[in-house]
Structures are given as structure tokens and as C-alpha cells.
Design a protein around this motif. Structure first.
Motif, PDB file in Angstrom:
ATOM      1  N   LEU A  97     -12.046  56.704  22.341  1.00 50.47           N
ATOM      2  CA  LEU A  97     -13.264  57.489  22.359  1.00 50.47           C
ATOM      3  C   LEU A  97     -14.040  57.154  23.625  1.00 50.47           C
ATOM      4  O   LEU A  97     -14.401  55.995  23.853  1.00 50.47           O
ATOM      5  CB  LEU A  97     -14.128  57.201  21.128  1.00 50.47           C
ATOM      6  CG  LEU A  97     -15.418  58.012  21.004  1.00 50.47           C
ATOM      7  CD1 LEU A  97     -15.128  59.510  20.945  1.00 50.47           C
ATOM      8  CD2 LEU A  97     -16.206  57.573  19.770  1.00 50.47           C
ATOM      9  N   LEU A  98     -14.254  58.154  24.448  1.00 51.26           N
ATOM     10  CA  LEU A  98     -15.103  58.068  25.633  1.00 51.26           C
ATOM     11  C   LEU A  98     -16.140  59.167  25.479  1.00 51.26           C
ATOM     12  O   LEU A  98     -15.794  60.342  25.455  1.00 51.26           O
ATOM     13  CB  LEU A  98     -14.285  58.270  26.911  1.00 51.26           C
ATOM     14  CG  LEU A  98     -15.080  58.526  28.195  1.00 51.26           C
ATOM     15  CD1 LEU A  98     -16.051  57.406  28.500  1.00 51.26           C
ATOM     16  CD2 LEU A  98     -14.126  58.759  29.366  1.00 51.26           C
ATOM     17  N   PRO A 105     -32.080  63.607  32.552  1.00 53.05           N
ATOM     18  CA  PRO A 105     -31.853  64.093  33.917  1.00 53.05           C
ATOM     19  C   PRO A 105     -31.614  62.949  34.909  1.00 53.05           C
ATOM     20  O   PRO A 105     -32.306  61.930  34.887  1.00 53.05           O
ATOM     21  CB  PRO A 105     -33.155  64.833  34.246  1.00 53.05           C
ATOM     22  CG  PRO A 105     -33.705  65.235  32.917  1.00 53.05           C
ATOM     23  CD  PRO A 105     -33.326  64.123  31.973  1.00 53.05           C
ATOM     24  N   GLY A 106     -30.589  63.124  35.734  1.00 58.72           N
ATOM     25  CA  GLY A 106     -30.284  62.147  36.777  1.00 58.72           C
ATOM     26  C   GLY A 106     -29.553  60.914  36.309  1.00 58.72           C
ATOM     27  O   GLY A 106     -29.332  59.982  37.086  1.00 58.72           O
ATOM     28  N   ALA A 107     -29.166  60.882  35.045  1.00 58.84           N
ATOM     29  CA  ALA A 107     -28.514  59.688  34.497  1.00 58.84           C
ATOM     30  C   ALA A 107     -27.369  60.092  33.577  1.00 58.84           C
ATOM     31  O   ALA A 107     -27.315  61.210  33.074  1.00 58.84           O
ATOM     32  CB  ALA A 107     -29.514  58.823  33.729  1.00 58.84           C
ATOM     33  N   CYS A 108     -26.471  59.150  33.368  1.00 55.36           N
ATOM     34  CA  CYS A 108     -25.402  59.307  32.392  1.00 55.36           C
ATOM     35  C   CYS A 108     -25.329  58.026  31.581  1.00 55.36           C
ATOM     36  O   CYS A 108     -25.294  56.927  32.149  1.00 55.36           O
ATOM     37  CB  CYS A 108     -24.063  59.561  33.080  1.00 55.36           C
ATOM     38  SG  CYS A 108     -22.669  59.689  31.921  1.00 55.36           S
ATOM     39  N   GLU A 109     -25.326  58.169  30.270  1.00 53.06           N
ATOM     40  CA  GLU A 109     -25.121  57.014  29.400  1.00 53.06           C
ATOM     41  C   GLU A 109     -23.681  56.996  28.933  1.00 53.06           C
ATOM     42  O   GLU A 109     -23.147  58.012  28.482  1.00 53.06           O
ATOM     43  CB  GLU A 109     -26.037  57.079  28.184  1.00 53.06           C
ATOM     44  CG  GLU A 109     -25.819  55.900  27.248  1.00 53.06           C
ATOM     45  CD  GLU A 109     -26.634  55.955  25.974  1.00 53.06           C
ATOM     46  OE1 GLU A 109     -26.547  54.981  25.201  1.00 53.06           O
ATOM     47  OE2 GLU A 109     -27.333  56.951  25.734  1.00 53.06           O
ATOM     48  N   LEU A 110     -23.049  55.847  29.079  1.00 55.39           N
ATOM     49  CA  LEU A 110     -21.734  55.627  28.476  1.00 55.39           C
ATOM     50  C   LEU A 110     -22.033  55.331  27.008  1.00 55.39           C
ATOM     51  O   LEU A 110     -22.227  54.188  26.610  1.00 55.39           O
ATOM     52  CB  LEU A 110     -21.017  54.471  29.157  1.00 55.39           C
ATOM     53  CG  LEU A 110     -19.605  54.146  28.676  1.00 55.39           C
ATOM     54  CD1 LEU A 110     -18.672  55.320  28.877  1.00 55.39           C
ATOM     55  CD2 LEU A 110     -19.081  52.921  29.396  1.00 55.39           C
ATOM     56  N   ALA A 111     -22.145  56.412  26.218  1.00 56.63           N
ATOM     57  CA  ALA A 111     -22.623  56.297  24.839  1.00 56.63           C
ATOM     58  C   ALA A 111     -21.624  55.577  23.947  1.00 56.63           C
ATOM     59  O   ALA A 111     -22.005  54.768  23.104  1.00 56.63           O
ATOM     60  CB  ALA A 111     -22.949  57.682  24.284  1.00 56.63           C
ATOM     61  N   HIS A 112     -20.334  55.885  24.119  1.00 59.86           N
ATOM     62  CA  HIS A 112     -19.279  55.223  23.357  1.00 59.86           C
ATOM     63  C   HIS A 112     -18.042  55.083  24.226  1.00 59.86           C
ATOM     64  O   HIS A 112     -17.675  56.010  24.948  1.00 59.86           O
ATOM     65  CB  HIS A 112     -18.946  55.998  22.075  1.00 59.86           C
ATOM     66  CG  HIS A 112     -20.063  55.950  21.094  1.00 59.86           C
ATOM     67  ND1 HIS A 112     -21.015  56.941  20.998  1.00 59.86           N
ATOM     68  CD2 HIS A 112     -20.399  55.019  20.178  1.00 59.86           C
ATOM     69  CE1 HIS A 112     -21.890  56.611  20.076  1.00 59.86           C
ATOM     70  NE2 HIS A 112     -21.543  55.453  19.556  1.00 59.86           N
ATOM     71  N   PHE A 113     -17.426  53.923  24.133  1.00 57.86           N
ATOM     72  CA  PHE A 113     -16.223  53.639  24.903  1.00 57.86           C
ATOM     73  C   PHE A 113     -15.392  52.658  24.102  1.00 57.86           C
ATOM     74  O   PHE A 113     -15.857  51.558  23.783  1.00 57.86           O
ATOM     75  CB  PHE A 113     -16.591  53.014  26.260  1.00 57.86           C
ATOM     76  CG  PHE A 113     -15.392  52.678  27.107  1.00 57.86           C
ATOM     77  CD1 PHE A 113     -14.912  53.590  28.023  1.00 57.86           C
ATOM     78  CD2 PHE A 113     -14.731  51.459  26.972  1.00 57.86           C
ATOM     79  CE1 PHE A 113     -13.801  53.298  28.806  1.00 57.86           C
ATOM     80  CE2 PHE A 113     -13.622  51.165  27.744  1.00 57.86           C
ATOM     81  CZ  PHE A 113     -13.158  52.089  28.662  1.00 57.86           C
ATOM     82  N   GLY A 114     -14.172  53.042  23.761  1.00 61.73           N
ATOM     83  CA  GLY A 114     -13.326  52.103  23.044  1.00 61.73           C
ATOM     84  C   GLY A 114     -11.962  52.673  22.736  1.00 61.73           C
ATOM     85  O   GLY A 114     -11.726  53.883  22.841  1.00 61.73           O
TER      86      GLY A 114
END
Length: 196
Positions: A97-98, A105-114
């Protein structure tokens, strides 16, 4: 304000140290090939798919935030055009899951990674992180950020730092133990003692 020293955690609760990390410019990626038999794709998740992958990836690490959401609230997030979900598949089953959240605005959160246990240790995590970095910085952002905590894999924090993220803040999170509320089975996250 907390003072130095020990603080009691009430019975039925869990406490974790959350480390917040960020990347202010695109980090260099260490190229790795996909493991043999593994494919990468963008997903269009429905509830059943997302809840299944979220559970198989996150239960060992006590992921429970999305389990708290009812179906409508979860689908509102997943249907948002500013949220992108990707996965890795092996033998016809999705095993990663990515989730990238561009809603700020102007940002990205790596909300879930695994990854599920089937892919851990295969090199798939490095490949998936390369994809995360590339996808995030392809958008007009100035900040890529994430949270990790002490319930996560012991390798997670170092992996994020080696990937180019810098820790910038730490918090303590206190929550009802999701294994006692029924959000997770009691045998989830065996590295976190269950105290009733």
C-alpha cells in the motif's frame, strides 16, 4: 505539559512516540529493479480492496486509523482526486500500500506506505519508495512528509532517513488499544504488549 520521567498509561490505552519527517527537495533515488514476479500499478480502490490491503499490510504494526472510519468517510478520501493509491502485486494478489495525499497545496503526505510479509525483505520496499518519491515530486510541491511511530517496523525510521527524509518533530500519541476495542484482532502487533 509533560515533565521529565515516567508517566502512567491508563489500562486499555496504548502510547506511541510519533516521529514526523519531511523532504524539502527531491532526494536521489537508489535504483533497484522490481523483484521477479512483482508488478507495480496505480490502484482505483474500492472499500473491500482497500480494507483488505490495509489490514494485511498494517495489522502487524497496529495500523488502525483508517479502521476507525466508516465506509462513507473512507470513500470520501479514496475518491478525492488529490489522493493517489498504488500497489505491488505478486501472483495475482496485491501486497503493498502506497498512498500519497496531495490535498494540502504545495505538499504531499506519504499517508500510508507498507508491504505485506510476503514482500518484506525482497527489495520491493526500496522500489516502492523510489516510486513514492518520483510520484510525489512530479507534482508541484515543496514538501514531502510523513509520520512514523514506535509501533512500526524497527527498520522503518532508518529506512525513511536513508530515503532522504529528515526528522523534524516528535509527539506522543495516546489512544484506546484497537485490539481491545475490536478494531484489530488481539493477536495483531505482537511486539506491543496487550494490557487490559
Amino acid at each position: 505539559m509533560l515533565t521529565d520521567g515516567y508517566h502512567d498509561v491508563p489500562d486499555g490505552k496504548v502510547a506511541m512516540v510519533v516521529t514526523q519527517l519531511e523532504m524539502k527537495s527531491q532526494a536521489a533515488r537508489r535504483d533497484v529493479a522490481l523483484p521477479q514476479g512483482v508488478t507495480f500499478r496505480k490502484a482505483t480502490p474500492d472499500l473491500a480492496w482497500y480494507r483488505d490491503v490495509y489490514a494485511r499490510v498494517g495489522s502487524p504494526w497496529m495500523w488502525f486509523g483508517r479502521r476507525r472510519l466508516d465506509d462513507a468517510a473512507l470513500m470520501e478520501i479514496l475518491n478525492d482526486p488529490e489522493v493517489a493509491v498504488f500497489t505491488l502485486s505478486r501472483d495475482g494478489q496485491d501486497e503493498a500500500l502506497l498512498e500519497l495525499d496531495f490535498r494540502q497545496p504545495g505538499a504531499c503526505e506519504l499517508a500510508h506506505f507498507g508491504l505485506t510479509p510476503k514482500l518484506i525483505g525482497s527489495g520491493a520496499g526500496r522500489y516502492l519508495m523510489n516510486q513514492a518519491i518520483g510520484q510525489a515530486w512530479a507534482a508541484p510541491i515543496t514538501r514531502f512528509h510523513l509520520n512514523t511511530c514506535t509501533f512500526d517496523s524497527p527498520q522503518a525510521l532508518d529506512f525513511y532517513i536513508r530515503s532522504g527524509f529528515t526528522p523534524y518533530h516528535r509527539k506522543i500519541e495516546l489512544a484506546d488499544d484497537p485490539r481491545l476495542t475490536g478494531l484489530l484482532p488481539e493477536d495483531a502487533a505482537p511486539h506491543v504488549p496487550l494490557i487490559r
